[in-house]
Design a protein around this motif. Structure first.
Motif, short mmCIF file in Angstrom:
data_model
loop_
_atom_site.label_atom_id
_atom_site.label_comp_id
_atom_site.label_asym_id
_atom_site.label_seq_id
_atom_site.Cartn_x
_atom_site.Cartn_y
_atom_site.Cartn_z
N TYR A 6 7.83 -8.10 11.35
CA TYR A 6 6.92 -8.74 10.41
C TYR A 6 6.44 -10.04 11.03
N GLU A 7 5.15 -10.33 10.91
CA GLU A 7 4.58 -11.55 11.47
C GLU A 7 3.83 -12.31 10.40
N MET A 8 3.70 -13.62 10.62
CA MET A 8 2.92 -14.43 9.68
C MET A 8 1.48 -13.92 9.65
N GLY A 9 0.92 -13.82 8.46
CA GLY A 9 -0.46 -13.36 8.31
C GLY A 9 -0.57 -11.89 7.96
N ASP A 10 0.53 -11.11 8.10
CA ASP A 10 0.51 -9.70 7.72
C ASP A 10 0.39 -9.58 6.20
N ILE A 11 -0.30 -8.55 5.74
CA ILE A 11 -0.39 -8.24 4.32
C ILE A 11 0.52 -7.04 4.07
N VAL A 12 1.47 -7.18 3.13
CA VAL A 12 2.42 -6.11 2.84
C VAL A 12 2.28 -5.67 1.39
N LYS A 13 2.61 -4.40 1.14
CA LYS A 13 2.62 -3.86 -0.22
C LYS A 13 4.08 -3.79 -0.66
N MET A 14 4.37 -4.36 -1.82
CA MET A 14 5.73 -4.37 -2.35
C MET A 14 5.94 -3.20 -3.32
N GLY A 21 -0.30 -8.45 -11.75
CA GLY A 21 -0.81 -7.09 -11.55
C GLY A 21 -1.00 -6.68 -10.10
N SER A 22 -0.89 -7.63 -9.18
CA SER A 22 -1.08 -7.33 -7.76
C SER A 22 0.25 -6.95 -7.10
N ILE A 36 6.13 -15.75 0.98
CA ILE A 36 5.06 -14.80 0.74
C ILE A 36 4.12 -15.34 -0.33
N LYS A 37 2.83 -15.02 -0.20
CA LYS A 37 1.81 -15.50 -1.12
C LYS A 37 1.13 -14.31 -1.78
N CYS A 38 1.10 -14.29 -3.11
CA CYS A 38 0.48 -13.20 -3.86
C CYS A 38 -1.02 -13.20 -3.61
N GLN A 39 -1.57 -12.03 -3.35
CA GLN A 39 -3.00 -11.91 -3.09
C GLN A 39 -3.82 -11.86 -4.38
#
Length: 66
Positions: A6-14, A21-22, A36-39
């Motif tokens: 995992y790297e900084m800037g990756d977008i992951v699905k939890m 709701g995201s 982690i920051k919620c999109q």
């Protein structure tokens, strides 16, 4: 079993959705704890690496897709 990088800037699905709701999060910090920051709403949280790795479903996009 190969460990996922995992790297900084990756977008992951939890696996679970955030109350907004995201279920997409951007990795802002790595190490023993992950930031982690919620999109959806922009909320920023810190969680331990073990809890993070269990909660991730998949990587949606990598930061360095070139």
């Amino acid at each position: 079993m190969e460990r996922v990088k995992y790297e900084m800037g990756d977008i992951v699905k939890m696996k679970k959705t955030h109350p907004c709701g995201s279920d997409l999060w951007e990795i802002t910090r790595t190490g023993m704890d992950f930031g982690i920051k919620c999109q959806g709403c922009g909320r920023w949280v810190m969680i331990p690496r073990i809890k993070f790795e269990k909660a991730v479903k998949n990587i949606v996009s990598k930061k360095s897709e070139s």
